[in-house]
Design a protein around this motif. Structure first.
Motif, PDB file in Angstrom:
ATOM      1  N   HIS A  37      -2.786   7.264 -20.629  1.00 21.61           N
ATOM      2  CA  HIS A  37      -3.369   7.584 -19.325  1.00 21.61           C
ATOM      3  C   HIS A  37      -4.902   7.606 -19.327  1.00 21.61           C
ATOM      4  CE1 HIS A  37       0.664   8.568 -18.010  1.00 21.61           C
ATOM      5  NE2 HIS A  37       0.789   9.402 -19.015  1.00 21.61           N
ATOM      6  N   LYS A  38      -5.509   7.154 -20.409  1.00 24.04           N
ATOM      7  CA  LYS A  38      -6.963   7.128 -20.514  1.00 24.04           C
ATOM      8  C   LYS A  38      -7.565   6.087 -19.576  1.00 24.04           C
ATOM      9  CE  LYS A  38     -10.606   6.303 -23.945  1.00 24.04           C
ATOM     10  NZ  LYS A  38     -10.863   5.931 -25.360  1.00 24.04           N
ATOM     11  N   LEU A  39      -8.685   6.417 -18.946  1.00 19.44           N
ATOM     12  CA  LEU A  39      -9.388   5.455 -18.090  1.00 19.44           C
ATOM     13  C   LEU A  39     -10.086   4.420 -18.966  1.00 19.44           C
ATOM     14  CD1 LEU A  39     -10.434   4.611 -15.242  1.00 19.44           C
ATOM     15  CD2 LEU A  39     -12.437   6.039 -15.709  1.00 19.44           C
ATOM     16  N   GLN A  40      -9.768   3.156 -18.762  1.00 25.10           N
ATOM     17  CA  GLN A  40     -10.388   2.083 -19.521  1.00 25.10           C
ATOM     18  C   GLN A  40     -10.275   0.773 -18.743  1.00 25.10           C
ATOM     19  OE1 GLN A  40      -7.968   2.430 -23.053  1.00 25.10           O
ATOM     20  NE2 GLN A  40      -6.507   0.892 -22.355  1.00 25.10           N
ATOM     21  N   LEU A  41     -10.979  -0.245 -19.226  1.00 25.97           N
ATOM     22  CA  LEU A  41     -10.905  -1.556 -18.595  1.00 25.97           C
ATOM     23  C   LEU A  41      -9.459  -2.048 -18.634  1.00 25.97           C
ATOM     24  CD1 LEU A  41     -12.900  -3.648 -17.375  1.00 25.97           C
ATOM     25  CD2 LEU A  41     -12.882  -4.784 -19.601  1.00 25.97           C
ATOM     26  N   GLY A  42      -8.934  -2.453 -17.478  1.00 26.22           N
ATOM     27  CA  GLY A  42      -7.551  -2.906 -17.396  1.00 26.22           C
ATOM     28  C   GLY A  42      -6.561  -1.843 -16.980  1.00 26.22           C
ATOM     29  N   SER A  43      -7.011  -0.588 -16.883  1.00 24.38           N
ATOM     30  CA  SER A  43      -6.115   0.490 -16.447  1.00 24.38           C
ATOM     31  C   SER A  43      -5.598   0.233 -15.031  1.00 24.38           C
ATOM     32  CB  SER A  43      -6.851   1.836 -16.445  1.00 24.38           C
ATOM     33  OG  SER A  43      -7.199   2.260 -17.732  1.00 24.38           O
ATOM     34  N   PHE A  44      -4.386   0.717 -14.767  1.00 27.37           N
ATOM     35  CA  PHE A  44      -3.834   0.703 -13.421  1.00 27.37           C
ATOM     36  C   PHE A  44      -3.964   2.112 -12.841  1.00 27.37           C
ATOM     37  CE2 PHE A  44      -1.475  -2.655 -15.653  1.00 27.37           C
ATOM     38  CZ  PHE A  44      -1.751  -3.727 -14.822  1.00 27.37           C
ATOM     39  N   ILE A  45      -4.478   2.197 -11.620  1.00 31.14           N
ATOM     40  CA  ILE A  45      -4.661   3.487 -10.957  1.00 31.14           C
ATOM     41  C   ILE A  45      -3.776   3.534  -9.712  1.00 31.14           C
ATOM     42  CG2 ILE A  45      -6.283   4.988  -9.737  1.00 31.14           C
ATOM     43  CD1 ILE A  45      -8.472   4.046 -11.570  1.00 31.14           C
ATOM     44  N   PHE A  46      -2.940   4.556  -9.631  1.00 27.64           N
ATOM     45  CA  PHE A  46      -2.042   4.759  -8.492  1.00 27.64           C
ATOM     46  C   PHE A  46      -2.616   5.868  -7.608  1.00 27.64           C
ATOM     47  CE2 PHE A  46       0.424   2.778 -11.743  1.00 27.64           C
ATOM     48  CZ  PHE A  46       1.399   2.035 -11.105  1.00 27.64           C
ATOM     49  N   SER A  47      -2.731   5.566  -6.324  1.00 24.50           N
ATOM     50  CA  SER A  47      -3.315   6.527  -5.388  1.00 24.50           C
ATOM     51  C   SER A  47      -2.581   6.459  -4.052  1.00 24.50           C
ATOM     52  CB  SER A  47      -4.801   6.214  -5.178  1.00 24.50           C
ATOM     53  OG  SER A  47      -5.366   7.039  -4.189  1.00 24.50           O
ATOM     54  N   ARG A  48      -2.415   7.596  -3.415  1.00 25.13           N
ATOM     55  CA  ARG A  48      -1.822   7.607  -2.074  1.00 25.13           C
ATOM     56  C   ARG A  48      -2.614   8.557  -1.196  1.00 25.13           C
ATOM     57  NH1 ARG A  48       3.963  10.636  -3.335  1.00 25.13           N
ATOM     58  NH2 ARG A  48       3.142  12.199  -4.782  1.00 25.13           N
ATOM     59  N   LEU A  89       3.647 -12.268   6.413  1.00 21.95           N
ATOM     60  CA  LEU A  89       2.481 -11.539   5.926  1.00 21.95           C
ATOM     61  C   LEU A  89       2.871 -10.181   5.358  1.00 21.95           C
ATOM     62  CD1 LEU A  89      -0.648 -11.662   5.754  1.00 21.95           C
ATOM     63  CD2 LEU A  89      -0.689 -10.398   7.922  1.00 21.95           C
ATOM     64  N   LYS A  90       2.329  -9.874   4.175  1.00 16.59           N
ATOM     65  CA  LYS A  90       2.530  -8.553   3.568  1.00 16.59           C
ATOM     66  C   LYS A  90       1.630  -7.548   4.275  1.00 16.59           C
ATOM     67  CE  LYS A  90       5.319  -9.946   0.227  1.00 16.59           C
ATOM     68  NZ  LYS A  90       6.713  -9.514   0.112  1.00 16.59           N
ATOM     69  N   GLN A  91       1.583  -6.322   3.743  1.00 14.58           N
ATOM     70  CA  GLN A  91       0.788  -5.265   4.361  1.00 14.58           C
ATOM     71  C   GLN A  91      -0.662  -5.712   4.545  1.00 14.58           C
ATOM     72  OE1 GLN A  91       2.661  -4.901   1.658  1.00 14.58           O
ATOM     73  NE2 GLN A  91       4.293  -3.518   2.256  1.00 14.58           N
ATOM     74  N   SER A  92      -1.174  -5.543   5.755  1.00  8.97           N
ATOM     75  CA  SER A  92      -2.499  -6.060   6.070  1.00  8.97           C
ATOM     76  C   SER A  92      -3.625  -5.158   5.575  1.00  8.97           C
ATOM     77  CB  SER A  92      -2.635  -6.250   7.588  1.00  8.97           C
ATOM     78  OG  SER A  92      -2.431  -5.030   8.258  1.00  8.97           O
ATOM     79  N   ASN A  93      -3.346  -3.882   5.296  1.00 12.07           N
ATOM     80  CA  ASN A  93      -4.409  -2.980   4.862  1.00 12.07           C
ATOM     81  C   ASN A  93      -4.456  -2.856   3.335  1.00 12.07           C
ATOM     82  OD1 ASN A  93      -2.104  -1.505   4.395  1.00 12.07           O
ATOM     83  ND2 ASN A  93      -2.885   0.386   5.285  1.00 12.07           N
ATOM     84  N   PHE A  94      -3.777  -3.768   2.641  1.00 16.37           N
ATOM     85  CA  PHE A  94      -3.760  -3.830   1.187  1.00 16.37           C
ATOM     86  C   PHE A  94      -2.969  -2.692   0.538  1.00 16.37           C
ATOM     87  CE2 PHE A  94      -7.505  -6.254   2.386  1.00 16.37           C
ATOM     88  CZ  PHE A  94      -7.277  -7.432   1.700  1.00 16.37           C
ATOM     89  N   SER A  95      -2.307  -1.877   1.341  1.00 16.90           N
ATOM     90  CA  SER A  95      -1.431  -0.857   0.775  1.00 16.90           C
ATOM     91  C   SER A  95      -0.091  -1.513   0.440  1.00 16.90           C
ATOM     92  CB  SER A  95      -1.216   0.289   1.762  1.00 16.90           C
ATOM     93  OG  SER A  95      -0.540  -0.159   2.914  1.00 16.90           O
ATOM     94  N   THR A  96       0.747  -0.783  -0.282  1.00  9.77           N
ATOM     95  CA  THR A  96       2.068  -1.285  -0.607  1.00  9.77           C
ATOM     96  C   THR A  96       3.113  -0.325  -0.046  1.00  9.77           C
ATOM     97  OG1 THR A  96       3.440  -2.143  -2.400  1.00  9.77           O
ATOM     98  CG2 THR A  96       2.241  -0.091  -2.841  1.00  9.77           C
ATOM     99  N   THR A  97       4.371  -0.656  -0.177  1.00 10.33           N
ATOM    100  CA  THR A  97       5.425   0.199   0.354  1.00 10.33           C
ATOM    101  C   THR A  97       5.704   1.343  -0.618  1.00 10.33           C
ATOM    102  OG1 THR A  97       7.184  -1.082  -0.700  1.00 10.33           O
ATOM    103  CG2 THR A  97       6.482  -1.770   1.509  1.00 10.33           C
ATOM    104  N   LYS A  98       6.346   2.366  -0.125  1.00  3.35           N
ATOM    105  CA  LYS A  98       6.701   3.510  -0.962  1.00  3.35           C
ATOM    106  C   LYS A  98       7.617   3.080  -2.106  1.00  3.35           C
ATOM    107  CE  LYS A  98       8.725   8.152  -0.665  1.00  3.35           C
ATOM    108  NZ  LYS A  98       9.333   9.160   0.253  1.00  3.35           N
ATOM    109  N   GLN A  99       8.578   2.198  -1.802  1.00  2.00           N
ATOM    110  CA  GLN A  99       9.523   1.757  -2.823  1.00  2.00           C
ATOM    111  C   GLN A  99       8.830   0.915  -3.892  1.00  2.00           C
ATOM    112  OE1 GLN A  99      12.843   2.715  -3.088  1.00  2.00           O
ATOM    113  NE2 GLN A  99      12.560   1.773  -5.106  1.00  2.00           N
ATOM    114  N   ALA A 100       7.955  -0.013  -3.479  1.00  2.00           N
ATOM    115  CA  ALA A 100       7.235  -0.843  -4.446  1.00  2.00           C
ATOM    116  C   ALA A 100       6.312   0.006  -5.308  1.00  2.00           C
ATOM    117  CB  ALA A 100       6.437  -1.918  -3.714  1.00  2.00           C
ATOM    118  N   TYR A 101       5.691   0.999  -4.688  1.00  2.00           N
ATOM    119  CA  TYR A 101       4.798   1.934  -5.401  1.00  2.00           C
ATOM    120  C   TYR A 101       5.574   2.662  -6.491  1.00  2.00           C
ATOM    121  CZ  TYR A 101       1.315   5.767  -5.705  1.00  2.00           C
ATOM    122  OH  TYR A 101       0.376   6.687  -6.122  1.00  2.00           O
ATOM    123  N   ARG A 102       6.751   3.133  -6.133  1.00  2.00           N
ATOM    124  CA  ARG A 102       7.606   3.851  -7.088  1.00  2.00           C
ATOM    125  C   ARG A 102       8.077   2.925  -8.209  1.00  2.00           C
ATOM    126  NH1 ARG A 102      12.289   6.176  -3.963  1.00  2.00           N
ATOM    127  NH2 ARG A 102      10.655   7.548  -3.165  1.00  2.00           N
TER     128      ARG A 102
END
Length: 202
Positions: A37-48, A89-102
């Protein structure tokens, strides 16, 4: 009876405050010091975040980012997204769905995610849509439609600061606090536009 209710309510408030002010920061600090979970180049960050859906009601928006640059306190992010199929067209605000996020929380290391130059996303007149040009230049898109924009921007340009956040705020508080270039030549940290981070994964 009223006294019991008041005491119960007070206990709930105290427990909630303890969780928010003590336990959650401790848990975050402990996690971010691990390799996973360390912040580094290439890390993925999940935010809601909660936001308006265009009417009077609120909705939760789900975002997944990839760390594409760390320069001092500047952490540049790019949104993980799926290319649309033609006329879908996918989500226009660059967000994703709850299911895809999970799902991506559990599987993101197993999925092919292609870096695509921003200029290429508009080729053949189809923005953010899969087409023959993209499939030819980025063969990995045949495995997965997930991608992130490989953004090329000069330092101190407005484009550079489109998704730049404070490294210190991420590490110490688990928040995405943006650096913005507004009416001055120097970027400024804007705390009132911060987003909470759910998770960092490597």
């Amino acid at each position: 009876m009223k006294k019991i209710l008041l005491v119960s309510l007070l206990i709930i408030i105290i427990l909630y405050a303890f969780k928010q002010l003590v336990y959650n920061p401790y848990k975050w600090k402990k996690a971010i010091n691990t390799l996973e979970h360390k912040l580094q180049l290439g890390s993925f960050i999940f935010s809601r975040e909660r936001g308006s859906n265009g009417s009077q009601s609120m909705q939760t928006n789900y975002f997944i980012f990839k760390v594409i640059e760390i320069n001092g306190d500047f952490v540049r992010l790019s949104v993980i997204r799926q290319l649309s199929e033609k006329d879908q067209l996918k989500q226009s605000n660059f967000s994703t769905t709850k299911q895809a996020y999970r799902d991506l929380k559990n599987n993101i290391q197993k999925i092919t995610i292609t870096p695509i130059l921003s200029s290429d996303l508009y080729k053949e007149g189809a923005s953010y849509t899969v087409n023959d040009y993209l499939l030819g230049k980025y063969p990995s898109l045949k495995k997965s439609r997930y991608y992130f924009e490989d953004v090329k921007a000069a330092p101190n340009s407005p484009e550079y600061f489109s998704l730049v956040y404070s490294k210190e705020e991420i590490i110490n508080r688990g928040k995405l606090v943006p650096w913005l270039l507004r009416n001055t030549d120097k970027p400024e940290l804007v705390s009132n536009l911060s987003k909470n981070i759910d998770l960092i994964l490597n």
